[in-house]
Design a protein around this motif. Structure first.
Motif, short mmCIF file in Angstrom:
data_model
loop_
_atom_site.label_atom_id
_atom_site.label_comp_id
_atom_site.label_asym_id
_atom_site.label_seq_id
_atom_site.Cartn_x
_atom_site.Cartn_y
_atom_site.Cartn_z
N GLY A 58 0.81 -1.21 0.00
CA GLY A 58 0.00 0.00 0.00
C GLY A 58 0.84 1.26 0.00
N ASP A 112 -1.07 -6.68 -1.79
CA ASP A 112 -2.52 -6.63 -1.74
C ASP A 112 -2.96 -5.17 -1.67
OD1 ASP A 112 -5.18 -7.24 -1.54
OD2 ASP A 112 -5.09 -7.92 0.55
N SER A 162 -5.53 -2.09 -2.21
CA SER A 162 -6.96 -1.81 -2.19
C SER A 162 -7.16 -0.34 -2.54
CB SER A 162 -7.53 -2.10 -0.80
OG SER A 162 -8.86 -1.63 -0.71
N LYS A 163 -7.78 -0.10 -3.70
CA LYS A 163 -8.10 1.27 -4.11
C LYS A 163 -9.61 1.42 -4.03
CE LYS A 163 -4.11 2.06 -7.02
NZ LYS A 163 -3.60 2.59 -8.28
N LYS A 164 -10.05 2.12 -3.00
CA LYS A 164 -11.48 2.27 -2.79
C LYS A 164 -11.79 3.68 -2.31
CE LYS A 164 -15.44 0.42 -0.33
NZ LYS A 164 -15.92 -0.48 0.72
N GLU A 168 -10.92 4.73 1.47
CA GLU A 168 -11.01 3.59 2.37
C GLU A 168 -10.06 2.47 1.98
OE1 GLU A 168 -15.13 2.50 2.57
OE2 GLU A 168 -15.65 4.30 3.70
N GLY A 169 -9.18 2.77 1.03
CA GLY A 169 -8.19 1.78 0.61
C GLY A 169 -6.90 1.92 1.38
N ASN A 170 -5.85 1.26 0.87
CA ASN A 170 -4.56 1.33 1.55
C ASN A 170 -3.50 2.05 0.74
OD1 ASN A 170 -3.98 -0.59 -0.38
ND2 ASN A 170 -3.25 -2.14 1.05
#
Length: 181
Positions: A89, A125, A127-129, A155-157
């Motif tokens: 991330g 891992d 996370s794109k949110k 809300e991702g990393n």
């Protein structure tokens, strides 16, 4: 200092090199020291906070001190060394160029710092949110130019660039206008 920002992507256990351009735009010789600190944002307006941290040691400057004559410029190299056990991330660093103005008549020294930002993404891992939090606009507008307030939550990393578009309809003409925020 330039560039303003870089966004490298690195595998855990790998290294990358880069450079910054420093320019002395003053009329005096400047002694510049280089260091790295973690940076984060403190609110929705993206006000920055800087702090010393263990992961800031991922950034190394082979030459961490340089003297620049008035008008002189130079390149400063650096390396990003990501440990094999680094979490995936976003990891965010400020590469800081600092000068100190020692005032002989005062007890305080003046520190001047400028930064180039590193938005480092460690592979793994990811996370794109982005979540849409709210939108605000005036309920009555008489001008074609008006402000829309859009609030998004990451809300991702890792850091995510976003582009929001909407449209507005005039109740008088039923004409739609595309708006890019």
């Amino acid at each position: 200092v330039s560039p303003l920002r870089k966004e490298p992507k690195i595998q855990p256990g790998e290294s990358k090199t880069g450079s910054l351009k420093l320019v002395n735009k003053t009329k005096q010789k400047q002694v510049v020291t280089m260091q790295s600190e973690r940076f984060s944002t403190t609110n929705e307006d993206y006000d920055y906070a800087f702090e010393k941290s263990d992961d800031a040691a991922w950034v190394n400057f082979p030459l961490s001190r340089v003297e620049l004559a008035p008008g002189q410029s130079t390149k400063i190299g650096y390396s990003l060394n990501v440990p094999a056990n680094a979490s995936p991330g976003g990891h965010y660093f400020a590469l800081l160029a600092t000068t100190v103005n020692k005032r002989s008549t005062e007890a305080l020294d003046e520190y001047r710092r400028v930064a180039s930002l590193i938005y480092l993404e460690v592979a793994g891992d990811i996370s794109k949110k982005i979540t849409f939090a709210s939108i605000g606009s005036p309920w009555l507008v008489f001008d074609r130019n008006f402000q829309i307030d859009v609030r998004l939550t990451n809300e991702g990393n890792t850091h995510v660039k976003s582009r929001v578009s909407t449209n507005a309809t005039s109740p008088l003409s039923q004409q739609q206008e595309d708006v890019v925020v």
